[in-house]
Design a protein around this motif. Structure first.
Motif, PDB file in Angstrom:
ATOM      1  N   CYS A 220       0.840  -1.208   0.000  1.00 53.44           N
ATOM      2  CA  CYS A 220       0.000   0.000   0.000  1.00 53.44           C
ATOM      3  C   CYS A 220       0.868   1.250   0.000  1.00 53.44           C
ATOM      4  CB  CYS A 220      -0.914  -0.004   1.223  1.00 53.44           C
ATOM      5  SG  CYS A 220      -2.312  -1.147   1.113  1.00 53.44           S
ATOM      6  N   SER A 221       1.932   1.226   0.764  1.00 51.82           N
ATOM      7  CA  SER A 221       2.824   2.381   0.817  1.00 51.82           C
ATOM      8  C   SER A 221       3.546   2.570  -0.511  1.00 51.82           C
ATOM      9  CB  SER A 221       3.836   2.207   1.952  1.00 51.82           C
ATOM     10  OG  SER A 221       4.540   3.398   2.201  1.00 51.82           O
ATOM     11  N   SER A 222       3.956   1.475  -1.156  1.00 49.16           N
ATOM     12  CA  SER A 222       4.662   1.547  -2.441  1.00 49.16           C
ATOM     13  C   SER A 222       3.799   2.184  -3.522  1.00 49.16           C
ATOM     14  CB  SER A 222       5.090   0.144  -2.888  1.00 49.16           C
ATOM     15  OG  SER A 222       5.961  -0.447  -1.956  1.00 49.16           O
ATOM     16  N   VAL A 223       2.536   1.775  -3.576  1.00 47.04           N
ATOM     17  CA  VAL A 223       1.625   2.316  -4.588  1.00 47.04           C
ATOM     18  C   VAL A 223       1.432   3.815  -4.384  1.00 47.04           C
ATOM     19  CG1 VAL A 223      -0.758   2.258  -5.424  1.00 47.04           C
ATOM     20  CG2 VAL A 223       0.446   0.112  -4.934  1.00 47.04           C
ATOM     21  N   ALA A 224       1.196   4.216  -3.153  1.00 45.59           N
ATOM     22  CA  ALA A 224       0.997   5.643  -2.864  1.00 45.59           C
ATOM     23  C   ALA A 224       2.284   6.427  -3.082  1.00 45.59           C
ATOM     24  CB  ALA A 224       0.506   5.814  -1.432  1.00 45.59           C
ATOM     25  N   MET A 225       3.408   5.819  -2.749  1.00 41.28           N
ATOM     26  CA  MET A 225       4.695   6.497  -2.897  1.00 41.28           C
ATOM     27  C   MET A 225       4.989   6.828  -4.352  1.00 41.28           C
ATOM     28  SD  MET A 225       8.065   5.893  -3.936  1.00 41.28           S
ATOM     29  CE  MET A 225       8.357   4.143  -3.794  1.00 41.28           C
ATOM     30  N   LEU A 226       4.680   5.921  -5.263  1.00 41.85           N
ATOM     31  CA  LEU A 226       4.919   6.193  -6.683  1.00 41.85           C
ATOM     32  C   LEU A 226       4.018   7.329  -7.180  1.00 41.85           C
ATOM     33  CD1 LEU A 226       5.461   2.702  -8.362  1.00 41.85           C
ATOM     34  CD2 LEU A 226       7.154   4.425  -7.704  1.00 41.85           C
ATOM     35  N   LYS A 227       2.808   7.406  -6.668  1.00 38.24           N
ATOM     36  CA  LYS A 227       1.932   8.517  -7.055  1.00 38.24           C
ATOM     37  C   LYS A 227       2.493   9.837  -6.537  1.00 38.24           C
ATOM     38  CE  LYS A 227      -2.353   5.858  -7.406  1.00 38.24           C
ATOM     39  NZ  LYS A 227      -3.737   5.654  -6.895  1.00 38.24           N
ATOM     40  N   GLU A 228       3.016   9.817  -5.318  1.00 39.14           N
ATOM     41  CA  GLU A 228       3.634  11.022  -4.766  1.00 39.14           C
ATOM     42  C   GLU A 228       4.824  11.450  -5.620  1.00 39.14           C
ATOM     43  OE1 GLU A 228       2.561   9.550  -0.220  1.00 39.14           O
ATOM     44  OE2 GLU A 228       4.646   9.791  -0.841  1.00 39.14           O
ATOM     45  N   PHE A 229       5.612  10.467  -6.057  1.00 37.98           N
ATOM     46  CA  PHE A 229       6.774  10.768  -6.894  1.00 37.98           C
ATOM     47  C   PHE A 229       6.333  11.385  -8.221  1.00 37.98           C
ATOM     48  CE2 PHE A 229       9.975   9.779 -10.060  1.00 37.98           C
ATOM     49  CZ  PHE A 229      11.163  10.154  -9.432  1.00 37.98           C
ATOM     50  N   ASP A 230       5.328  10.787  -8.834  1.00 39.40           N
ATOM     51  CA  ASP A 230       4.842  11.302 -10.120  1.00 39.40           C
ATOM     52  C   ASP A 230       4.223  12.695  -9.984  1.00 39.40           C
ATOM     53  OD1 ASP A 230       5.687   9.008 -11.375  1.00 39.40           O
ATOM     54  OD2 ASP A 230       3.733   8.015 -11.288  1.00 39.40           O
ATOM     55  N   GLN A 231       3.730  13.016  -8.794  1.00 44.40           N
ATOM     56  CA  GLN A 231       3.152  14.338  -8.551  1.00 44.40           C
ATOM     57  C   GLN A 231       4.207  15.386  -8.198  1.00 44.40           C
ATOM     58  OE1 GLN A 231       0.336  13.454  -5.477  1.00 44.40           O
ATOM     59  NE2 GLN A 231      -1.150  12.508  -6.882  1.00 44.40           N
ATOM     60  N   GLY A 232       5.465  14.950  -8.143  1.00 46.82           N
ATOM     61  CA  GLY A 232       6.541  15.882  -7.850  1.00 46.82           C
ATOM     62  C   GLY A 232       6.750  16.190  -6.379  1.00 46.82           C
ATOM     63  N   VAL A 233       6.247  15.326  -5.511  1.00 52.35           N
ATOM     64  CA  VAL A 233       6.450  15.532  -4.077  1.00 52.35           C
ATOM     65  C   VAL A 233       7.890  15.146  -3.726  1.00 52.35           C
ATOM     66  CG1 VAL A 233       5.718  14.874  -1.753  1.00 52.35           C
ATOM     67  CG2 VAL A 233       4.032  15.037  -3.608  1.00 52.35           C
ATOM     68  N   PRO A 234       8.682  16.065  -3.169  1.00 44.77           N
ATOM     69  CA  PRO A 234      10.080  15.762  -2.864  1.00 44.77           C
ATOM     70  C   PRO A 234      10.219  14.952  -1.590  1.00 44.77           C
ATOM     71  CG  PRO A 234       9.590  17.990  -2.180  1.00 44.77           C
ATOM     72  CD  PRO A 234       8.337  17.472  -2.842  1.00 44.77           C
ATOM     73  N   SER A 235      11.396  14.373  -1.402  1.00 45.55           N
ATOM     74  CA  SER A 235      11.718  13.665  -0.172  1.00 45.55           C
ATOM     75  C   SER A 235      12.906  14.358   0.492  1.00 45.55           C
ATOM     76  CB  SER A 235      12.065  12.203  -0.468  1.00 45.55           C
ATOM     77  OG  SER A 235      13.382  12.100  -1.004  1.00 45.55           O
ATOM     78  N   ASN A 236      13.373  13.837   1.587  1.00 41.59           N
ATOM     79  CA  ASN A 236      14.507  14.435   2.296  1.00 41.59           C
ATOM     80  C   ASN A 236      15.824  14.271   1.551  1.00 41.59           C
ATOM     81  OD1 ASN A 236      12.977  15.339   4.467  1.00 41.59           O
ATOM     82  ND2 ASN A 236      13.206  13.433   5.604  1.00 41.59           N
ATOM     83  N   VAL A 237      15.864  13.400   0.542  1.00 45.31           N
ATOM     84  CA  VAL A 237      17.117  13.216  -0.205  1.00 45.31           C
ATOM     85  C   VAL A 237      17.038  13.829  -1.599  1.00 45.31           C
ATOM     86  CG1 VAL A 237      17.677  11.108   1.070  1.00 45.31           C
ATOM     87  CG2 VAL A 237      16.437  10.934  -1.084  1.00 45.31           C
ATOM     88  N   THR A 238      15.926  14.493  -1.924  1.00 41.87           N
ATOM     89  CA  THR A 238      15.783  15.124  -3.234  1.00 41.87           C
ATOM     90  C   THR A 238      16.725  16.328  -3.335  1.00 41.87           C
ATOM     91  OG1 THR A 238      13.458  14.442  -3.379  1.00 41.87           O
ATOM     92  CG2 THR A 238      14.185  16.222  -4.840  1.00 41.87           C
ATOM     93  N   GLU A 239      17.553  16.327  -4.360  1.00 39.52           N
ATOM     94  CA  GLU A 239      18.514  17.420  -4.531  1.00 39.52           C
ATOM     95  C   GLU A 239      17.961  18.545  -5.399  1.00 39.52           C
ATOM     96  OE1 GLU A 239      22.169  15.818  -5.956  1.00 39.52           O
ATOM     97  OE2 GLU A 239      22.517  14.575  -4.175  1.00 39.52           O
ATOM     98  N   ASP A 240      17.262  18.193  -6.458  1.00 42.40           N
ATOM     99  CA  ASP A 240      16.719  19.181  -7.380  1.00 42.40           C
ATOM    100  C   ASP A 240      15.195  19.125  -7.324  1.00 42.40           C
ATOM    101  OD1 ASP A 240      15.974  20.869  -9.415  1.00 42.40           O
ATOM    102  OD2 ASP A 240      17.253  19.964 -10.949  1.00 42.40           O
ATOM    103  N   LEU A 241      14.578  20.125  -6.714  1.00 36.96           N
ATOM    104  CA  LEU A 241      13.129  20.098  -6.536  1.00 36.96           C
ATOM    105  C   LEU A 241      12.370  20.225  -7.848  1.00 36.96           C
ATOM    106  CD1 LEU A 241      12.729  22.317  -3.342  1.00 36.96           C
ATOM    107  CD2 LEU A 241      12.942  19.837  -3.503  1.00 36.96           C
TER     108      LEU A 241
END
Length: 215
Positions: free
Chosen positions: A154-175
């Motif tokens: 469940c977390s993996s599916v939601a995480m990919l949607k967050e990634f596709d929506q451009g939601v950054p994480s703590n390790v994202t270098e280029d927003l």
């Protein structure tokens, strides 16, 4: 000879002291019962009606308002795919989707989700019609004991949607240009713990689904 019957002994006797103490306690209890200002035990909380929309089906329940979404799913609706791990929001085994967003269901009260769209692992796919992420976990052996697997998926599916929506994480270098990487996956999935340490296989499953463009 009994000390209390000794005619030469005067003052308070042990027997008299015990009898007096018992009488004092009895009097105090009687006073507490008679005094309307004395606090009485709190009554059991009343149940409240709650309508939950889970996996496309509406359920009308009467719940103690303190019941978590996790316990409502497992104990009242029989959806035991959602697991109770730490029950403190630290392991991710109870992850579900609420209106498309992943949450720890152990940290949320069921009464807070009246009218929300709730999706559990049972709502993602079923045997014979698996969600691509479920199929990828099977293919890449992304589980061992399997207890954390529903939350991981469940977390993996939601995480990919967050990634596709451009939601950054703590390790994202280029927003402005978020690059998919194993480091990004590990950071974004860090709230889901696998005691069997199947992390490399989980990352591989997520990478395959992302590469296929389905989530």
């Amino acid at each position: 000879m009994d000390q209390d019957s000794n005619p030469k002994r005067t003052g308070v006797t042990r027997r008299g002291l015990l009898a007096g103490s018992a009488a004092t306690v009895a009097l105090a209890n009687a006073h507490a019962l008679a005094d309307p200002a004395t606090p009485s035990p709190a009554p059991a909380p009343a149940t409240v009606p709650v309508s939950l929309n889970v996996n496309g089906t509406k359920h009308s329940l009467k719940l103690d308002p303190r019941v978590t979404l996790l316990d409502a799913l497992r104990e009242r609706l029989g959806l035991t795919g959602t697991k109770k791990g730490c029950d403190h929001g630290q392991c991710g085994a109870c992850t579900v989707h609420v209106n498309g967003t992943r949450i720890n269901s152990c940290l949320s009260l069921a009464v807070m989700h009246e009218g929300d769209e709730i999706t559990t692992i049972e709502g993602l796919g079923l045997p014979g019609n698996l969600h691509p992420m479920q199929a990828a976990f099977v293919k890449h052996d992304g589980f061992q004991c399997g207890y954390c697997t529903p939350g991981q998926i469940c977390s993996s599916v939601a995480m990919l949607k967050e990634f596709d929506q451009g939601v950054p994480s703590n390790v994202t270098e280029d927003l402005e240009n978020i690059v998919f990487s194993d480091e990004e996956v590990r950071e974004r999935m860090s709230g889901n713990i696998c005691r069997c340490a199947a992390y490399p296989n989980i990352v591989a499953a997520i990478r395959e689904v992302h590469g296929g463009g389905v989530a």
